[in-house]
Design a protein around this motif. Structure first.
Motif, short mmCIF file in Angstrom:
data_model
loop_
_atom_site.label_atom_id
_atom_site.label_comp_id
_atom_site.label_asym_id
_atom_site.label_seq_id
_atom_site.Cartn_x
_atom_site.Cartn_y
_atom_site.Cartn_z
N GLN A 1 2.20 1.84 -3.57
CA GLN A 1 1.14 2.42 -4.40
C GLN A 1 0.91 3.88 -4.03
O GLN A 1 0.72 4.73 -4.90
CB GLN A 1 -0.15 1.62 -4.22
CG GLN A 1 -0.07 0.19 -4.78
CD GLN A 1 -1.35 -0.57 -4.53
OE1 GLN A 1 -2.24 -0.08 -3.87
NE2 GLN A 1 -1.41 -1.79 -5.08
N GLN B 1 0.83 -1.21 0.00
CA GLN B 1 0.00 0.00 0.00
C GLN B 1 0.86 1.26 0.00
O GLN B 1 0.51 2.26 -0.63
CB GLN B 1 -0.92 -0.02 1.22
CG GLN B 1 -2.03 -1.07 1.13
CD GLN B 1 -2.89 -1.09 2.37
OE1 GLN B 1 -2.59 -0.40 3.35
NE2 GLN B 1 -3.95 -1.88 2.32
N SER C 1 3.86 5.99 -5.50
CA SER C 1 3.74 6.20 -6.95
C SER C 1 2.67 7.20 -7.29
O SER C 1 2.85 8.07 -8.16
CB SER C 1 3.49 4.86 -7.64
OG SER C 1 2.24 4.33 -7.22
#
Length: 415
Positions: free
Chosen positions: A330, A327, A333
């Motif tokens: 992500q 998580q 990013s």
């Protein structure tokens, strides 16, 4: 409560100068129903006097009546009734007190009931219910004798002696009050005989057998073969309540319903309360079902949930760590992409304020394309005033050539 009422009536009688009258003496027989009407003329009241009288009956010097004797007085009538079927011989002294509610004057009278044993008592009984009358209606117009005549002349002629052995209100033996106050409560009567049941009575028993289990029994549901004997004397029988009580059932006292109960004996003043012998109930299974079983289920669930939460905690922590790192990647990013977009937006806003456009960006957008025909060193035209890129005018719309233009083209081609 009856004793308190009795003492209250005696005290009021002393204050109001009570008058004592000695009534009649009646001779009755065991197991046979008798009744006595209590009227105000027994207390030397004349017509029009003492319109609101209240009666109270009991054994002389005692608070209640014997267990086989019943008292009934309807408020709308001036007559009260004492009735019952004595079960042992003896002499019974009944004290009746009349209270005048207008001036609270009390008058007292005494009635002597001499009970003699019957030579041959009834060994077989027939129980019937009449739905169109109350107990006090049965004692009027000689209806008890009419019922005895029906059985003696038509249904039970083989019996030498036939008499009434029990009279009780349907409410006193387990019935319910009618919903309509104008309807009668109903009365239950037992007719006793000394010989076995006749064939007519046995046939009548089989005739009413199919409707006996219906509750409540519908009125006029079935007219039996003996219906006209009772209808002719204005006796409407409820055939669902027709019963035959042989000798082996009738001798037990518990199976003879009595509207009232008194533990006072005729020969003693001692009070002997009645303690019924009820069977003892075992509550062990109820306790196990309601307490032990839910507790065991809760304990099992607690152990299972505790083992799941404690034994698998390491794997849960590892999975939580893996999930958290994924998580975070992500999230990073997404954050980087959003930062780049934010920087580009800020550059575009700054260029729009200064009015200049970088050539590298424009060359990349126009000359870098494979379909571009402009030389790579050429620069697009810019506006002299605004400094922004002017777009080329749109090409003219396409129009297909006409026939004349086609001919001229062909002629030029041939030349």
């Amino acid at each position: 409560m009856l004793k308190i009422n009795h003492l209250f009536a005696v005290m009021v009688g002393i204050i109001g100068f009570s008058v004592v009258h000695y009534g009649e003496c009646r001779t009755v027989y065991t197991t046979e129903v008798f009744f006595m009407a209590v009227k105000k003329n027994m207390f030397e009241y004349h017509y029009g006097e003492a319109e609101s009288l209240v009666y109270q009956a009991s054994l002389f010097g005692m608070p209640d009546l014997p267990h086989w004797m019943n008292y009934r007085h309807v408020n709308s009538t001036e007559t009260a009734y004492l009735y019952g079927a004595p079960d042992e011989p003896g002499e019974v002294h009944i004290e009746i007190i009349a209270l005048n509610k207008d001036n609270y004057e009390t008058r007292q009278t005494e009635m002597v009931v001499n009970v003699e044993p019957r030579n041959k008592e009834a060994g077989y009984e027939v129980e019937m219910k009449f739905s169109n009358m109350n107990v006090e209606d049965l004692f009027e117009n000689d209806r008890l004798r009419q019922i005895e005549e029906i059985f003696h002349d038509y249904l039970w002629p083989e019996s030498e002696t036939i008499y009434i052995t029990m009279v009780a209100s349907a409410v006193d033996v387990g019935g319910r009050l009618p919903l309509d106050p104008t309807e009668k409560e109903g009365v239950v009567v037992r007719i006793g005989g000394t010989t076995k049941y006749s064939q007519d009575i046995l046939d009548l028993e089989r005739e009413v057998q199919p409707i006996r289990n219906r509750y409540p029994c519908p009125r006029d549901y079935k007219r039996t073969s003996a219906e006209h004997f009772f209808r002719a004397r204005n006796l409407i029988s409820d055939w669902c309540g027709f019963r035959l009580i042989p000798d082996d059932d009738a001798v037990t006292e518990d199976k003879k319903p009595s509207p009232s109960f008194s533990p006072i004996l005729l020969s003693s003043d001692d009070f002997i309360p009645h303690y019924p012998n009820y069977p003892r109930r075992d509550f062990l299974m109820d306790f196990l079902i309601t307490i032990v079983v839910p507790v065991v289920v809760v304990i099992i669930l607690t152990v299972v949930l505790s083992s799941i939460m404690c034994c698998h905690r390491d794997s849960l922590e590892r999975s939580n760590l893996d999930t958290s790192s994924l998580q975070m990647n992500q999230y990073n990013s997404i954050q980087r992409a959003s930062s780049q977009l934010r920087n580009l937006a800020m550059k575009r806003e700054s260029l729009s304020r200064t009015g200049s456009t970088p050539a590298s960006t424009l060359q990349r957008s126009h000359t870098g394309s494979p379909s571009s025909t402009l030389p790579k060193t050429s620069t697009p035209r810019t506006g002299s005033c605004t400094g922004t890129l002017r777009s080329a005018p749109p090409p003219p719309p396409y129009t297909p050539p006409s026939e004349d233009s086609k001919r001229s083209t062909l002629i030029k081609g041939t030349e």
